[in-house]
Design a protein around this motif. Sequence first.
Motif, PDB file in Angstrom:
ATOM      1  N   GLY A  23      43.156 -38.610 -15.763  1.00 54.56           N
ATOM      2  CA  GLY A  23      42.535 -37.849 -16.832  1.00 54.56           C
ATOM      3  C   GLY A  23      42.247 -36.411 -16.436  1.00 54.56           C
ATOM      4  O   GLY A  23      42.438 -35.484 -17.224  1.00 54.56           O
ATOM      5  N   VAL A  24      41.799 -36.234 -15.201  1.00 52.78           N
ATOM      6  CA  VAL A  24      41.555 -34.880 -14.696  1.00 52.78           C
ATOM      7  C   VAL A  24      42.862 -34.102 -14.618  1.00 52.78           C
ATOM      8  O   VAL A  24      42.928 -32.916 -14.977  1.00 52.78           O
ATOM      9  N   ALA A  25      43.926 -34.774 -14.164  1.00 51.29           N
ATOM     10  CA  ALA A  25      45.237 -34.117 -14.079  1.00 51.29           C
ATOM     11  C   ALA A  25      45.708 -33.681 -15.465  1.00 51.29           C
ATOM     12  O   ALA A  25      46.226 -32.565 -15.644  1.00 51.29           O
ATOM     13  N   ASP A  26      45.518 -34.556 -16.456  1.00 48.78           N
ATOM     14  CA  ASP A  26      45.911 -34.219 -17.827  1.00 48.78           C
ATOM     15  C   ASP A  26      45.076 -33.047 -18.353  1.00 48.78           C
ATOM     16  O   ASP A  26      45.601 -32.150 -19.025  1.00 48.78           O
TER      17      ASP A  26
ATOM     18  N   LEU B  52      45.637 -23.391 -11.545  1.00 51.98           N
ATOM     19  CA  LEU B  52      46.825 -23.808 -10.816  1.00 51.98           C
ATOM     20  C   LEU B  52      46.447 -24.309  -9.430  1.00 51.98           C
ATOM     21  O   LEU B  52      46.998 -25.322  -8.965  1.00 51.98           O
ATOM     22  N   ASP B  53      45.517 -23.643  -8.774  1.00 59.77           N
ATOM     23  CA  ASP B  53      45.064 -24.094  -7.457  1.00 59.77           C
ATOM     24  C   ASP B  53      44.467 -25.495  -7.542  1.00 59.77           C
ATOM     25  O   ASP B  53      44.713 -26.341  -6.676  1.00 59.77           O
ATOM     26  N   ALA B  54      43.693 -25.749  -8.580  1.00 68.99           N
ATOM     27  CA  ALA B  54      43.085 -27.065  -8.755  1.00 68.99           C
ATOM     28  C   ALA B  54      44.143 -28.134  -9.018  1.00 68.99           C
ATOM     29  O   ALA B  54      44.037 -29.271  -8.518  1.00 68.99           O
ATOM     30  N   MET B  55      45.169 -27.775  -9.781  1.00 70.14           N
ATOM     31  CA  MET B  55      46.255 -28.722 -10.052  1.00 70.14           C
ATOM     32  C   MET B  55      46.981 -29.089  -8.769  1.00 70.14           C
ATOM     33  O   MET B  55      47.284 -30.270  -8.515  1.00 70.14           O
ATOM     34  N   ILE B  56      47.255 -28.094  -7.935  1.00 67.40           N
ATOM     35  CA  ILE B  56      47.957 -28.345  -6.680  1.00 67.40           C
ATOM     36  C   ILE B  56      47.100 -29.173  -5.745  1.00 67.40           C
ATOM     37  O   ILE B  56      47.572 -30.123  -5.097  1.00 67.40           O
ATOM     38  N   GLU B  57      45.816 -28.847  -5.669  1.00 67.07           N
ATOM     39  CA  GLU B  57      44.909 -29.595  -4.798  1.00 67.07           C
ATOM     40  C   GLU B  57      44.807 -31.047  -5.221  1.00 67.07           C
ATOM     41  O   GLU B  57      44.830 -31.960  -4.395  1.00 67.07           O
ATOM     42  N   LEU B  58      44.722 -31.281  -6.531  1.00 65.70           N
ATOM     43  CA  LEU B  58      44.630 -32.660  -7.038  1.00 65.70           C
ATOM     44  C   LEU B  58      45.926 -33.410  -6.738  1.00 65.70           C
ATOM     45  O   LEU B  58      45.897 -34.577  -6.345  1.00 65.70           O
ATOM     46  N   GLN B  59      47.059 -32.739  -6.923  1.00 64.19           N
ATOM     47  CA  GLN B  59      48.340 -33.379  -6.653  1.00 64.19           C
ATOM     48  C   GLN B  59      48.465 -33.744  -5.180  1.00 64.19           C
ATOM     49  O   GLN B  59      48.913 -34.838  -4.827  1.00 64.19           O
ATOM     50  N   ASN B  60      48.045 -32.834  -4.297  1.00 67.01           N
ATOM     51  CA  ASN B  60      48.130 -33.094  -2.866  1.00 67.01           C
ATOM     52  C   ASN B  60      47.192 -34.227  -2.448  1.00 67.01           C
ATOM     53  O   ASN B  60      47.559 -35.073  -1.618  1.00 67.01           O
ATOM     54  N   SER B  61      46.008 -34.246  -3.009  1.00 66.01           N
ATOM     55  CA  SER B  61      45.056 -35.308  -2.653  1.00 66.01           C
ATOM     56  C   SER B  61      45.535 -36.656  -3.151  1.00 66.01           C
ATOM     57  O   SER B  61      45.349 -37.683  -2.493  1.00 66.01           O
ATOM     58  N   SER B  62      46.161 -36.693  -4.319  1.00 67.46           N
ATOM     59  CA  SER B  62      46.693 -37.942  -4.870  1.00 67.46           C
ATOM     60  C   SER B  62      47.842 -38.460  -4.032  1.00 67.46           C
ATOM     61  O   SER B  62      48.021 -39.670  -3.846  1.00 67.46           O
ATOM     62  N   ALA B  63      48.636 -37.535  -3.478  1.00 68.00           N
ATOM     63  CA  ALA B  63      49.800 -37.935  -2.676  1.00 68.00           C
ATOM     64  C   ALA B  63      49.387 -38.562  -1.355  1.00 68.00           C
ATOM     65  O   ALA B  63      50.134 -39.359  -0.773  1.00 68.00           O
ATOM     66  N   THR B  64      48.213 -38.222  -0.850  1.00 71.41           N
ATOM     67  CA  THR B  64      47.762 -38.752   0.435  1.00 71.41           C
ATOM     68  C   THR B  64      46.972 -40.037   0.298  1.00 71.41           C
ATOM     69  O   THR B  64      46.608 -40.657   1.299  1.00 71.41           O
ATOM     70  N   GLU B  65      46.668 -40.426  -0.933  1.00 72.07           N
ATOM     71  CA  GLU B  65      45.895 -41.663  -1.136  1.00 72.07           C
ATOM     72  C   GLU B  65      46.771 -42.902  -1.003  1.00 72.07           C
ATOM     73  O   GLU B  65      47.942 -42.883  -1.297  1.00 72.07           O
TER      74      GLU B  65
END
Length: 247
Positions: free
Chosen positions: A172-175, A234-247
């Motif tokens: 939801g945050v990503a959306d 954009l920074d927040a989107m990238i940070e969220l994407q990176n954090s999701s990838a490491t989970e």
Amino acid sequence: MDTVQEVLERAWTSHSAGGFDNALKDYIWLFDASAADAETAPLRLSYVLSAWAKLAEEYLPARHALVELRDRDSKRLLAGADADSEAATALFNDIRAINDKLGDLQNTYHLFQQLPEALAQRCARSALPSLMACGDYALARQHLPQPLQHLAQAAAVLNQRRAGMNVLTTAGVADLLAEVYNYIVELALVLDLLDGCGDTAAAEAAREQAVTLVQSPEARACVQAELDAPGTTLDAMIELQNSSATE
């Protein structure tokens, strides 16, 4: 027969290994093939074109091929442009996207000037950033005569889509961030146009309305953060994407 995804992965591998000619052949095939495949069509002007443009920075024939594709499509558009055709609008958007990657916004601007009026109206939103980058704010304002109304419509879209999101989840945050980013793009367009036209009062009003038009507290906070520090979304989107990838 290889799928679009398989060819894309093969092209990336060839590119990384220095097999530039093989990568170029695959990118050319992918650009055409993904246009005819609804499932992979979204990859066409994102991953495929970006990868091709990246190759063009290292391999001159790849740039020449992009220019040739752009020029071929431009001739097609001008030779048989139908103002009521969605295909013509999509073709202009392809050309605009290629020019963006080539850094040739003047080509988009000059092509737009040659379009029949009805087709120009359909393509105006895609062309506006190029028109303004080339300094023709008068033409841009002609095709966006009510910029504050445009901003209100963009806010309405954000409000509607936010209503269906659960921002307590990562998805939801990503959306939410994606929709805020889209809104910020429209806001930047409006501000660039008003500032370029010297309409400072309207530009200031747009900056204020950009926040107040947004109903959701979370989305409103994101918009305010972007205005305070451009690039935050954009920074927040990238940070969220990176954090999701490491989970």
